[in-house]
Design a protein around this motif. Sequence first.
Motif, PDB file in Angstrom:
ATOM      1  N   LEU A   4      -7.453  -3.866   9.369  1.00  0.00           N
ATOM      2  CA  LEU A   4      -7.299  -3.618   7.934  1.00  0.00           C
ATOM      3  C   LEU A   4      -6.247  -2.547   7.686  1.00  0.00           C
ATOM      4  O   LEU A   4      -6.105  -1.604   8.458  1.00  0.00           O
ATOM      5  CB  LEU A   4      -8.633  -3.150   7.345  1.00  0.00           C
ATOM      6  CG  LEU A   4      -9.749  -4.193   7.302  1.00  0.00           C
ATOM      7  CD1 LEU A   4     -11.039  -3.557   6.784  1.00  0.00           C
ATOM      8  CD2 LEU A   4      -9.342  -5.375   6.410  1.00  0.00           C
ATOM      9  N   LEU A   5      -5.535  -2.683   6.572  1.00  0.00           N
ATOM     10  CA  LEU A   5      -4.620  -1.621   6.153  1.00  0.00           C
ATOM     11  C   LEU A   5      -5.427  -0.510   5.498  1.00  0.00           C
ATOM     12  O   LEU A   5      -6.422  -0.780   4.829  1.00  0.00           O
ATOM     13  CB  LEU A   5      -3.595  -2.176   5.161  1.00  0.00           C
ATOM     14  CG  LEU A   5      -2.639  -3.215   5.736  1.00  0.00           C
ATOM     15  CD1 LEU A   5      -1.747  -3.783   4.626  1.00  0.00           C
ATOM     16  CD2 LEU A   5      -1.790  -2.605   6.841  1.00  0.00           C
ATOM     17  N   PRO A   6      -5.015   0.742   5.675  1.00  0.00           N
ATOM     18  CA  PRO A   6      -5.751   1.832   5.025  1.00  0.00           C
ATOM     19  C   PRO A   6      -5.470   1.851   3.523  1.00  0.00           C
ATOM     20  O   PRO A   6      -4.431   1.373   3.064  1.00  0.00           O
ATOM     21  CB  PRO A   6      -5.178   3.081   5.688  1.00  0.00           C
ATOM     22  CG  PRO A   6      -3.797   2.689   6.100  1.00  0.00           C
ATOM     23  CD  PRO A   6      -3.874   1.227   6.472  1.00  0.00           C
ATOM     24  N   THR A   7      -6.397   2.399   2.781  1.00  0.00           N
ATOM     25  CA  THR A   7      -6.194   2.595   1.348  1.00  0.00           C
ATOM     26  C   THR A   7      -5.670   4.017   1.119  1.00  0.00           C
ATOM     27  O   THR A   7      -5.719   4.858   2.021  1.00  0.00           O
ATOM     28  CB  THR A   7      -7.536   2.472   0.602  1.00  0.00           C
ATOM     29  OG1 THR A   7      -8.391   3.542   1.049  1.00  0.00           O
ATOM     30  CG2 THR A   7      -8.201   1.129   0.883  1.00  0.00           C
ATOM     31  N   ILE A   8      -5.209   4.270  -0.086  1.00  0.00           N
ATOM     32  CA  ILE A   8      -4.748   5.627  -0.414  1.00  0.00           C
ATOM     33  C   ILE A   8      -5.898   6.623  -0.269  1.00  0.00           C
ATOM     34  O   ILE A   8      -5.676   7.769   0.164  1.00  0.00           O
ATOM     35  CB  ILE A   8      -4.105   5.680  -1.830  1.00  0.00           C
ATOM     36  CG1 ILE A   8      -3.627   7.100  -2.182  1.00  0.00           C
ATOM     37  CG2 ILE A   8      -5.053   5.187  -2.908  1.00  0.00           C
ATOM     38  CD1 ILE A   8      -2.445   7.589  -1.387  1.00  0.00           C
ATOM     39  N   ASP A   9      -7.106   6.200  -0.557  1.00  0.00           N
ATOM     40  CA  ASP A   9      -8.242   7.117  -0.386  1.00  0.00           C
ATOM     41  C   ASP A   9      -8.471   7.446   1.088  1.00  0.00           C
ATOM     42  O   ASP A   9      -8.816   8.585   1.432  1.00  0.00           O
ATOM     43  CB  ASP A   9      -9.515   6.523  -0.999  1.00  0.00           C
ATOM     44  CG  ASP A   9      -9.464   6.551  -2.525  1.00  0.00           C
ATOM     45  OD1 ASP A   9      -8.714   7.399  -3.076  1.00  0.00           O
ATOM     46  OD2 ASP A   9     -10.144   5.726  -3.170  1.00  0.00           O
ATOM     47  N   GLN A  10      -8.288   6.458   1.940  1.00  0.00           N
ATOM     48  CA  GLN A  10      -8.428   6.738   3.384  1.00  0.00           C
ATOM     49  C   GLN A  10      -7.322   7.674   3.872  1.00  0.00           C
ATOM     50  O   GLN A  10      -7.542   8.474   4.788  1.00  0.00           O
ATOM     51  CB  GLN A  10      -8.413   5.422   4.182  1.00  0.00           C
ATOM     52  CG  GLN A  10      -9.737   4.648   4.045  1.00  0.00           C
ATOM     53  CD  GLN A  10      -9.685   3.287   4.720  1.00  0.00           C
ATOM     54  OE1 GLN A  10      -8.790   2.487   4.444  1.00  0.00           O
ATOM     55  NE2 GLN A  10     -10.636   3.022   5.593  1.00  0.00           N
ATOM     56  N   ILE A  11      -6.165   7.571   3.250  1.00  0.00           N
ATOM     57  CA  ILE A  11      -5.073   8.490   3.618  1.00  0.00           C
ATOM     58  C   ILE A  11      -5.404   9.909   3.145  1.00  0.00           C
ATOM     59  O   ILE A  11      -5.194  10.882   3.867  1.00  0.00           O
ATOM     60  CB  ILE A  11      -3.721   7.987   3.054  1.00  0.00           C
ATOM     61  CG1 ILE A  11      -3.356   6.654   3.723  1.00  0.00           C
ATOM     62  CG2 ILE A  11      -2.623   9.026   3.270  1.00  0.00           C
ATOM     63  CD1 ILE A  11      -2.156   5.939   3.098  1.00  0.00           C
ATOM     64  N   GLY A 158      -3.521   8.228   9.132  1.00  0.00           N
ATOM     65  CA  GLY A 158      -3.039   9.553   9.533  1.00  0.00           C
ATOM     66  C   GLY A 158      -1.539   9.690   9.333  1.00  0.00           C
ATOM     67  O   GLY A 158      -1.067  10.705   8.804  1.00  0.00           O
ATOM     68  N   GLN A 159      -0.783   8.672   9.712  1.00  0.00           N
ATOM     69  CA  GLN A 159       0.679   8.746   9.554  1.00  0.00           C
ATOM     70  C   GLN A 159       1.049   8.796   8.056  1.00  0.00           C
ATOM     71  O   GLN A 159       2.031   9.441   7.676  1.00  0.00           O
ATOM     72  CB  GLN A 159       1.400   7.560  10.219  1.00  0.00           C
ATOM     73  CG  GLN A 159       0.912   7.079  11.573  1.00  0.00           C
ATOM     74  CD  GLN A 159       0.813   8.078  12.689  1.00  0.00           C
ATOM     75  OE1 GLN A 159       0.515   9.250  12.461  1.00  0.00           O
ATOM     76  NE2 GLN A 159       0.988   7.614  13.914  1.00  0.00           N
ATOM     77  N   VAL A 163       3.849  11.337   3.949  1.00  0.00           N
ATOM     78  CA  VAL A 163       4.430  11.176   2.608  1.00  0.00           C
ATOM     79  C   VAL A 163       3.539  11.814   1.534  1.00  0.00           C
ATOM     80  O   VAL A 163       4.035  12.357   0.546  1.00  0.00           O
ATOM     81  CB  VAL A 163       4.741   9.690   2.316  1.00  0.00           C
ATOM     82  CG1 VAL A 163       4.828   9.412   0.819  1.00  0.00           C
ATOM     83  CG2 VAL A 163       6.074   9.323   2.982  1.00  0.00           C
ATOM     84  N   LEU A 164       2.235  11.776   1.748  1.00  0.00           N
ATOM     85  CA  LEU A 164       1.320  12.487   0.845  1.00  0.00           C
ATOM     86  C   LEU A 164       1.750  13.952   0.744  1.00  0.00           C
ATOM     87  O   LEU A 164       1.911  14.513  -0.347  1.00  0.00           O
ATOM     88  CB  LEU A 164      -0.087  12.394   1.443  1.00  0.00           C
ATOM     89  CG  LEU A 164      -1.297  12.652   0.562  1.00  0.00           C
ATOM     90  CD1 LEU A 164      -1.464  11.501  -0.418  1.00  0.00           C
ATOM     91  CD2 LEU A 164      -2.573  12.761   1.427  1.00  0.00           C
ATOM     92  N   GLU A 165       1.963  14.556   1.892  1.00  0.00           N
ATOM     93  CA  GLU A 165       2.329  15.976   1.973  1.00  0.00           C
ATOM     94  C   GLU A 165       3.726  16.218   1.402  1.00  0.00           C
ATOM     95  O   GLU A 165       3.948  17.184   0.658  1.00  0.00           O
ATOM     96  CB  GLU A 165       2.271  16.378   3.451  1.00  0.00           C
ATOM     97  CG  GLU A 165       2.100  17.833   3.730  1.00  0.00           C
ATOM     98  CD  GLU A 165       1.811  18.052   5.219  1.00  0.00           C
ATOM     99  OE1 GLU A 165       0.658  17.872   5.646  1.00  0.00           O
ATOM    100  OE2 GLU A 165       2.755  18.394   5.954  1.00  0.00           O
ATOM    101  N   CYS A 189       3.038   5.290   5.236  1.00  0.00           N
ATOM    102  CA  CYS A 189       3.834   5.983   4.219  1.00  0.00           C
ATOM    103  C   CYS A 189       4.092   5.110   2.998  1.00  0.00           C
ATOM    104  O   CYS A 189       4.163   5.620   1.876  1.00  0.00           O
ATOM    105  CB  CYS A 189       5.141   6.490   4.820  1.00  0.00           C
ATOM    106  SG  CYS A 189       4.878   7.916   5.911  1.00  0.00           S
ATOM    107  N   SER A 190       4.226   3.795   3.195  1.00  0.00           N
ATOM    108  CA  SER A 190       4.398   2.883   2.050  1.00  0.00           C
ATOM    109  C   SER A 190       3.163   2.924   1.152  1.00  0.00           C
ATOM    110  O   SER A 190       3.266   2.982  -0.076  1.00  0.00           O
ATOM    111  CB  SER A 190       4.550   1.435   2.517  1.00  0.00           C
ATOM    112  OG  SER A 190       5.581   1.310   3.431  1.00  0.00           O
ATOM    113  N   ILE A 191       2.008   2.874   1.808  1.00  0.00           N
ATOM    114  CA  ILE A 191       0.751   2.864   1.062  1.00  0.00           C
ATOM    115  C   ILE A 191       0.560   4.199   0.338  1.00  0.00           C
ATOM    116  O   ILE A 191       0.201   4.242  -0.841  1.00  0.00           O
ATOM    117  CB  ILE A 191      -0.425   2.565   2.027  1.00  0.00           C
ATOM    118  CG1 ILE A 191      -0.270   1.133   2.580  1.00  0.00           C
ATOM    119  CG2 ILE A 191      -1.765   2.731   1.318  1.00  0.00           C
ATOM    120  CD1 ILE A 191      -1.114   0.847   3.817  1.00  0.00           C
ATOM    121  N   ALA A 192       0.872   5.288   1.035  1.00  0.00           N
ATOM    122  CA  ALA A 192       0.765   6.615   0.411  1.00  0.00           C
ATOM    123  C   ALA A 192       1.739   6.739  -0.761  1.00  0.00           C
ATOM    124  O   ALA A 192       1.377   7.209  -1.842  1.00  0.00           O
ATOM    125  CB  ALA A 192       1.049   7.708   1.437  1.00  0.00           C
TER     126      ALA A 192
END
Lengths: 316, 316
Positions: A4-11, A158-159, A163-165, A189-192
């Motif tokens: 599964l791809l992570p969600t923004i909440d998981q990031i 985690g990666q 981009v969040l930061e 980073c795309s998802i973030a």
Amino acid sequence: MSVLLPTIDQIRDAAARIAPYATLTPVLRNDALDALVGARLHFKCENLQRGGAFKFRGACNAVWSLNDQEAAHGVVTHSSGNHGNALAMAAATRGIPAHVVVPEGAVRAKLEAIERAGAILHRCAPTIAAREAKAAEVQQATGAIMVHPYADTRVMAGQGTVVLELLQQCGSLDAVMTPIGGGGLSAGCSIAAHGIQKTLAVYGAEPAGADDTAQSLARGARIDDFTPDTICDGLRTLVGEPNLAALREHHVTVITVSDEETIAAMRLLWQALKIIVEVSSATVFAAVLKERELFAGKRVGLVLTGGNVDLDALPW
Amino acid sequence: MSVLLPTIDQIRDAAARIAPYATLTPVLRNDALDALVGARLHFKCENLQRGGAFKFRGACNAVWSLNDQEAAHGVVTHSSGNHGNALAMAAATRGIPAHVVVPEGAVRAKLEAIERAGAILHRCAPTIAAREAKAAEVQQATGAIMVHPYADTRVMAGQGTVVLELLQQCGSLDAVMTPIGGGGLSAGCSIAAHGIQKTLAVYGAEPAGADDTAQSLARGARIDDFTPDTICDGLRTLVGEPNLAALREHHVTVITVSDEETIAAMRLLWQALKIIVEVSSATVFAAVLKERELFAGKRVGLVLTGGNVDLDALPW
């Protein structure tokens, strides 16, 4: 493999999980490089991350996502260097064993770092099939949990914290770019990016000799019969299936650059920014130099992924 | 020459004056280097300052301390490189001319940077007497204001902002150390250190082949007949008279290191911190490595002064 791809909440969860262990890396600006490109560049310095690469983020999130029973047997991975080192360091923060399968021909400085971090090395032939076979063998023998370098939800999350930061540090941007190897960083980073700012353009940089992602996106299906040939040792991997899906969904534009362009960009980064970035990292700067009209006047975040260089074997 | 030492208030004023132009440089930590020394090291990265060296602080404070009438004729200095570059960049922020007297034999990369920053170069023989004579000549011909590289109140105040900022970034420390060349940085930082925290131990690192400060402090009088011989091109200057007075007043302890020790320390810094520091900067790390019992268990701030390196002439 169904990942599964992570969600923004998981990031966001990953960011909180790794905060006690990871470095808040600085963002550098440079007038001379801005003038050269004609854009406002924000260099996110993951070469200054623990272990000298962004990979610590994904590995650390994976290690601290395990329950105690899972963690007890340790973790295992295959890696050309930085992810292996990162997993070794992350495992050490939790006091659990790390097994790292490394291909023959990997950068010496990286292997030494992995051993210093306390991991058990397992050598194999430098093919993707050989790596995966050896990792499965170790996994069966030890009961260690596999932490894939990029096709792993926890690793991608985690990666994505990079981009969040970056966006927390410099506010909104017009575009972000990461190198693409297996696509863990690029997917996360795309998802973030789009979880925070829907209008952000997301780019990836790929060596011309390892342009399987560009080809896979153009063809509409993942290429899996391809042998990368590039000086960028961190990018000699094929993009993962879930990673490719994320890049497609987020309309990531891939720019390919020659090794010569990347080496020249690497030297410019060293001279102007006064930091040591490894050759794979320089692909993003090579890409904005090559396609500068795309970025004219824009605020662009460039992820400098690592700084693990053999100082006795500089590429110029 | 009678030059007043700056006060802590003048250093605080300098910090406010240069804030719009200078970079807030990061402080890096590194577990491996901490373990090697047995202390907690805080590396203040002035190699990431504008122009690649702390010198921008002093030059910028000097340029913006001038009234309009003084500024109109421009500024002049003599410098082996980094101060010249800094003054050129600082003058450019105010739109005034900069004249820089450079000795034959200075590092090529530094001279190119000075010219790119828009300064007018004036070459002279590589002796202190020749530099001073040439600078006086330019000063008379143009009416430019002399901004001495280190024996200048405004310059010392600007350099002192390094430690002001470092202490804001990492709270209290047990010790700080800077390299010593002319002593502008060391004087400014000593005053800043004790203006904020009276208990802070202040150290200086000097190449064994340019140990005029250590000798001057030991003898109780400034040595002025001495020809430095060291690979540390940024430290081939004799300590200034006002600077020496500040070091004496603030009980600065000088540690001398051989060029071999400095080169080895430089390489360790590059490998572990992933940043490019010039050889002069590495003297501080060489000094803590050499005298590690002095720093055991302590929180030590080390000022990494610059990163202007000729990548085609690395010293190892």
